[in-house]
Design a protein around this motif. Structure first.
Motif, PDB file in Angstrom:
ATOM      1  N   CYS A 181       7.103  -1.133 -16.391  1.00  0.00           N
ATOM      2  CA  CYS A 181       5.985  -1.988 -15.945  1.00  0.00           C
ATOM      3  C   CYS A 181       5.414  -1.459 -14.634  1.00  0.00           C
ATOM      4  N   GLU A 182       6.298  -1.184 -13.679  1.00  0.00           N
ATOM      5  CA  GLU A 182       5.837  -0.682 -12.381  1.00  0.00           C
ATOM      6  C   GLU A 182       5.173   0.680 -12.525  1.00  0.00           C
ATOM      7  N   ASP A 183       5.724   1.490 -13.410  1.00  0.00           N
ATOM      8  CA  ASP A 183       5.156   2.820 -13.634  1.00  0.00           C
ATOM      9  C   ASP A 183       3.756   2.736 -14.231  1.00  0.00           C
ATOM     10  N   ASN A 184       3.476   1.649 -14.946  1.00  0.00           N
ATOM     11  CA  ASN A 184       2.156   1.453 -15.549  1.00  0.00           C
ATOM     12  C   ASN A 184       1.219   0.625 -14.669  1.00  0.00           C
ATOM     13  N   GLY A 185       1.613   0.453 -13.420  1.00  0.00           N
ATOM     14  CA  GLY A 185       0.711  -0.194 -12.473  1.00  0.00           C
ATOM     15  C   GLY A 185       0.907  -1.676 -12.282  1.00  0.00           C
ATOM     16  N   TYR A 186       1.857  -2.268 -12.965  1.00  0.00           N
ATOM     17  CA  TYR A 186       2.137  -3.688 -12.790  1.00  0.00           C
ATOM     18  C   TYR A 186       3.140  -3.868 -11.669  1.00  0.00           C
ATOM     19  N   ARG A 187       2.909  -4.826 -10.833  1.00  0.00           N
ATOM     20  CA  ARG A 187       3.826  -5.109  -9.732  1.00  0.00           C
ATOM     21  C   ARG A 187       4.775  -6.201 -10.180  1.00  0.00           C
ATOM     22  N   VAL A 188       6.045  -5.903 -10.175  1.00  0.00           N
ATOM     23  CA  VAL A 188       7.054  -6.879 -10.571  1.00  0.00           C
ATOM     24  C   VAL A 188       7.612  -7.490  -9.294  1.00  0.00           C
ATOM     25  N   ILE A 189       7.478  -8.796  -9.200  1.00  0.00           N
ATOM     26  CA  ILE A 189       7.990  -9.520  -8.043  1.00  0.00           C
ATOM     27  C   ILE A 189       9.160 -10.351  -8.524  1.00  0.00           C
TER      28      ILE A 189
END
Length: 197
Positions: A181-189
């Motif tokens: 997810c982070e690698d695809n530009g989504y920020r995981v909080i």
């Protein structure tokens, strides 16, 4: 005067492979007394003989507690002038010895993983990160499984913020999903009050 002599038959105690190693050592002019002992199997004698031929300090491994494979790894390190004290331990299995030897050969700081508390795969993951010049401290911990270490290493490699998943309580599959997810530009909080399982 009759002299009675006690004639004791000579018994060959070495098997033919041991005898061959002793004979090869004698032919090479080596001091075979260091390995011509029944406690050494022929393959162990072989490794000690090779060390004597190479001129290395065989006292680092001329111990029957080492298997021939362990002896070979230590002998190889000695011929390369490596500090074999990092892995010359009869309780360390040959695969882990070899991973440490490879790290020394590559000039890595093996103190980061030359610990019997790590299994082979964990050692290899830390070594891989060191080879790539990464800061392995976020995952060079025994409470991470090697799959978890791999996910954290991959995140560090690509410059991701690993704080969302660098947690030994998070399974490696979930780590992979967060990393993707982070690698695809989504920020995981991550909500600290919510368990990720």
């Amino acid at each position: 005067m009759n002299v009675t002599r006690d004639i004791t038959p000579v018994v060959h105690l070495y098997d033919r492979y041991q005898e061959r190693e002793i004979q090869l050592g004698r032919e090479a002019g080596l001091d075979v007394s260091v390995y011509a002992r029944l406690e050494y199997a022929a393959d162990q004698m072989h490794e000690i003989r090779l060390g004597l031929l190479a001129g290395v300090d065989i006292t680092n491994y001329a111990d029957p507690r080492y298997t021939a494979q362990q002896m070979a790894i230590i002998r190889t390190g000695l011929t390369m002038r490596l500090d074999v004290s990092w892995y010359a331990d009869p309780d360390l299995d040959p695969d882990r010895m070899e991973v440490i030897r490879q790290g020394l050969e590559s000039g890595l700081d093996v103190s980061r993983y030359a610990d019997p508390g790590y299994d082979l795969d964990q050692m290899d993951e830390i070594r891989q990160g060191l080879i790539e010049g990464l800061d392995v401290s976020p995952y060079a911990r025994q409470d991470y499984g090697w799959h978890q270490m791999a996910e954290i290493r991959k995140g560090i490699e690509t410059g991701l913020d690993i704080s969302a998943y660098a947690d030994p309580d998070i399974p490696s599959g979930l780590m992979a999903a967060i990393r993707t997810c982070e690698d695809n530009g989504y920020r995981v909080i991550r909500d600290p009050d919510t368990a990720l399982t």
